[in-house]
Write a protein that holds these residues in place. Structure first.
Motif, short mmCIF file in Angstrom:
data_model
loop_
_atom_site.label_atom_id
_atom_site.label_comp_id
_atom_site.label_asym_id
_atom_site.label_seq_id
_atom_site.Cartn_x
_atom_site.Cartn_y
_atom_site.Cartn_z
N THR A 195 0.87 -1.19 0.00
CA THR A 195 0.00 0.00 0.00
C THR A 195 0.90 1.23 0.00
O THR A 195 1.97 1.24 0.62
CB THR A 195 -0.92 0.02 1.22
OG1 THR A 195 -0.11 -0.02 2.42
CG2 THR A 195 -1.87 -1.16 1.22
N LEU A 196 0.45 2.27 -0.68
CA LEU A 196 1.26 3.45 -0.91
C LEU A 196 0.54 4.69 -0.39
O LEU A 196 -0.63 4.90 -0.71
CB LEU A 196 1.53 3.58 -2.41
CG LEU A 196 2.73 4.38 -2.91
CD1 LEU A 196 4.04 3.82 -2.37
CD2 LEU A 196 2.74 4.36 -4.44
N SER A 197 1.23 5.51 0.40
CA SER A 197 0.63 6.73 0.95
C SER A 197 1.56 7.91 0.71
O SER A 197 2.75 7.86 1.06
CB SER A 197 0.39 6.59 2.46
OG SER A 197 -0.45 5.49 2.75
N LEU A 198 1.02 8.98 0.12
CA LEU A 198 1.78 10.20 -0.12
C LEU A 198 1.71 11.07 1.14
O LEU A 198 0.62 11.47 1.57
CB LEU A 198 1.22 10.95 -1.33
CG LEU A 198 1.83 12.31 -1.67
CD1 LEU A 198 3.32 12.22 -1.87
CD2 LEU A 198 1.14 12.90 -2.90
N LEU A 199 2.87 11.38 1.71
CA LEU A 199 2.92 12.08 3.00
C LEU A 199 3.31 13.55 2.89
O LEU A 199 2.87 14.36 3.71
CB LEU A 199 3.90 11.38 3.94
CG LEU A 199 3.63 9.91 4.26
CD1 LEU A 199 4.69 9.40 5.23
CD2 LEU A 199 2.24 9.72 4.81
N ALA A 200 4.15 13.92 1.91
CA ALA A 200 4.67 15.29 1.92
C ALA A 200 5.35 15.63 0.60
O ALA A 200 5.70 14.75 -0.19
CB ALA A 200 5.67 15.46 3.07
N PHE A 201 5.54 16.94 0.41
CA PHE A 201 6.38 17.46 -0.66
C PHE A 201 7.55 18.20 -0.01
O PHE A 201 7.35 19.02 0.89
CB PHE A 201 5.59 18.40 -1.57
CG PHE A 201 4.65 17.67 -2.48
CD1 PHE A 201 5.04 17.27 -3.74
CD2 PHE A 201 3.36 17.35 -2.05
CE1 PHE A 201 4.18 16.58 -4.58
CE2 PHE A 201 2.49 16.66 -2.88
CZ PHE A 201 2.90 16.27 -4.15
N VAL A 202 8.75 17.88 -0.47
CA VAL A 202 9.97 18.34 0.21
C VAL A 202 10.93 18.92 -0.82
O VAL A 202 11.04 18.42 -1.94
CB VAL A 202 10.64 17.17 0.98
CG1 VAL A 202 11.95 17.60 1.61
CG2 VAL A 202 9.68 16.62 2.04
N LEU A 203 11.63 19.97 -0.43
CA LEU A 203 12.63 20.62 -1.28
C LEU A 203 14.00 20.57 -0.61
O LEU A 203 14.15 20.99 0.54
CB LEU A 203 12.25 22.08 -1.53
CG LEU A 203 13.29 22.97 -2.21
CD1 LEU A 203 13.56 22.48 -3.64
CD2 LEU A 203 12.85 24.43 -2.22
N ASP A 204 14.98 20.05 -1.31
CA ASP A 204 16.37 20.15 -0.88
C ASP A 204 16.86 21.54 -1.30
O ASP A 204 17.15 21.77 -2.47
CB ASP A 204 17.21 19.05 -1.54
CG ASP A 204 18.70 19.17 -1.21
OD1 ASP A 204 19.09 20.10 -0.49
OD2 ASP A 204 19.47 18.32 -1.70
N VAL A 205 16.92 22.46 -0.34
CA VAL A 205 17.22 23.85 -0.68
C VAL A 205 18.67 24.04 -1.12
O VAL A 205 19.00 25.04 -1.76
CB VAL A 205 16.91 24.80 0.50
CG1 VAL A 205 15.42 24.79 0.81
CG2 VAL A 205 17.71 24.43 1.74
N ASP A 206 19.54 23.10 -0.79
CA ASP A 206 20.93 23.22 -1.19
C ASP A 206 21.12 22.87 -2.67
O ASP A 206 21.76 23.59 -3.42
CB ASP A 206 21.82 22.32 -0.33
CG ASP A 206 23.28 22.46 -0.67
OD1 ASP A 206 23.77 23.61 -0.77
OD2 ASP A 206 23.96 21.42 -0.87
N LYS A 207 20.51 21.78 -3.10
CA LYS A 207 20.64 21.31 -4.49
C LYS A 207 19.44 21.68 -5.36
O LYS A 207 19.42 21.38 -6.56
CB LYS A 207 20.83 19.79 -4.52
CG LYS A 207 22.12 19.32 -3.87
CD LYS A 207 23.32 19.81 -4.62
CE LYS A 207 24.61 19.23 -4.05
NZ LYS A 207 25.80 19.74 -4.77
N ARG A 208 18.41 22.31 -4.77
CA ARG A 208 17.19 22.70 -5.48
C ARG A 208 16.52 21.49 -6.13
O ARG A 208 16.05 21.54 -7.28
CB ARG A 208 17.49 23.75 -6.54
CG ARG A 208 18.16 25.02 -6.04
CD ARG A 208 17.43 25.68 -4.92
NE ARG A 208 16.03 25.96 -5.22
CZ ARG A 208 15.20 26.56 -4.35
NH1 ARG A 208 15.63 26.91 -3.15
NH2 ARG A 208 13.94 26.79 -4.70
N ALA A 209 16.44 20.40 -5.38
CA ALA A 209 15.81 19.16 -5.86
C ALA A 209 14.50 18.94 -5.11
O ALA A 209 14.47 18.93 -3.88
CB ALA A 209 16.75 17.98 -5.65
#
Length: 370
Positions: free
Chosen positions: A266-280
């Motif tokens: 089962t798959l659950s989407l928990l968050a959206f995250v930004l690596d501010v150092d690499k802009r990923a």
């Protein structure tokens, strides 16, 4: 011994008891307050050193500080697939002239590698760049609504854009010229040529799968990472000119990296995250295996994995808050994590065990380090 000495001894003992009774607790309280105030000052200084843009602080756990900014999601609530709206804009990302020259250098180097055979050239695969990611809430139940706008790009452009600290002719860098640390979500699309999914996978017998990236990969070699990490591909994850499906990309990653089929988890989407150092950018998922144990997954992977070359090792950690926190903070791990992995594992723990329980266990683990 004279009577005077005995008398002095008795008086001294009585005074000692009285002094201890009257002042010992007060001295202990005062000493505790001094220690607590000192510790608070140290934590305050540390927080100010590591905070990013005031309210926008990157994920930290005791001495472990990362560049992962949780833009939306707290681990508790699941973001439904229907709440994610993705638009692919017309027109490829365009690099500024100086950075376009860097891309040409990369392309020439890969052409030479292909001709000479000195090393395996990287494939210039079609990718997506992030034009913007906006978050809103529904009017009635305040559920998250994610609006993600993408532009076409490719891997060579991504490699050029990753040189954020390379100097231009005037001494500036892409980081100093185009990014404002006080506004971490504001960045031109040409510096954000990466969007992927990261998944925390937990087996049926409650083991967290942790991967160790190969030294042979071009991006982030040798770091410890999420169970599954997969970048969006325009070639694979989009049908025609349609927008990609994040859940489909996550399922592809589960199949390619762990040999798992959709009916097995089962798959659950928990968050959206930004690596501010690499802009990923990353979509953070939690996946629970329905029946497979850690040993069964290990046995299956021993029979062949499509993308085995991306990982040089896989470890299994009991999925309990204290165990995972101690694992994250191990001396041989703490400086070797991919930036988004600790935040992912924390969110997965919160999703399963609850915020209060997880934060209590994390605080205890951090205190034991001192």
């Amino acid at each position: 011994m004279s009577g005077i000495d005995v008398g002095n001894g008795v008086v001294g003992a009585i005074l000692g008891v009285v002094f201890a009774t009257l002042f010992q607790q007060g001295l202990q309280d005062a000493w505790f307050k001094v220690r607590r105030r000192s510790a608070g000052m140290v934590r305050s200084i540390t927080f100010r050193e590591h905070q990013q843009g005031g309210a926008w602080s990157t994920f930290a756990l005791g001495p472990l500080h990362t560049s992962a900014l949780i833009v939306d999601g707290d681990g508790h609530a699941v973001i439904s697939p229907e709440s994610v709206h993705i638009q692919v804009l017309d027109g490829d990302v365009e690099l500024p002239a100086e950075m376009a020259a860097w891309r040409e250098q990369i392309a020439a180097e890969e052409d030479r590698a292909r001709e000479t055979g000195d090393r395996v050239p990287v494939w210039n695969g079609p990718r997506y760049a992030v034009e913007s990611l906006d978050v809103s809430r529904t009017a009635l139940d305040e559920q998250a609504e994610i609006h993600l706008r993408l532009r076409p790009t490719d891997y060579h452009t991504f490699l050029a854009a990753q040189q954020l600290d390379r100097r231009f002719a005037d001494g500036d860098t892409p980081r100093t010229r185009y990014l404002d640390p006080e506004q971490p979500l504001a960045a031109p699309a040409f510096l954000q040529c990466s969007f992927g999914v990261n998944i925390a996978v937990v087996t049926a017998d409650h083991l967290l799968v942790v991967s160790h990236r190969s030294e042979r990969v071009r991006t982030a070699p040798g770091v410890w990472n999420s169970s599954v990490n997969e970048g969006l591909s325009r070639h694979i994850d989009s049908s025609g000119r349609g927008a990609p499906d994040l859940h489909a990309a996550a399922r592809r990653g589960m199949r390619e990296e762990l040999v798992l089929e959709p009916h097995e988890f089962t798959l659950s989407l928990l968050a959206f995250v930004l690596d501010v150092d690499k802009r990923a950018w990353s979509a953070h998922y939690y996946a629970r295996l329905n029946d497979l144990t850690g040993e069964q997954l290990r046995t299956r992977m021993s029979r062949g994995v499509p993308d085995r070359w991306e990982h040089q090792a896989v470890e299994y950690v009991p999925f309990r808050s204290a165990e995972v926190t101690r694992y994250l903070l191990r001396p041989d791990r703490i400086h070797r994590w991919a930036p988004v992995a600790p935040a992912l594992f924390h969110l997965a723990l919160v999703h399963v065990h609850g915020r209060a329980s997880v934060e209590r266990a994390e605080a205890q683990a951090v205190r034991r380090l001192r």
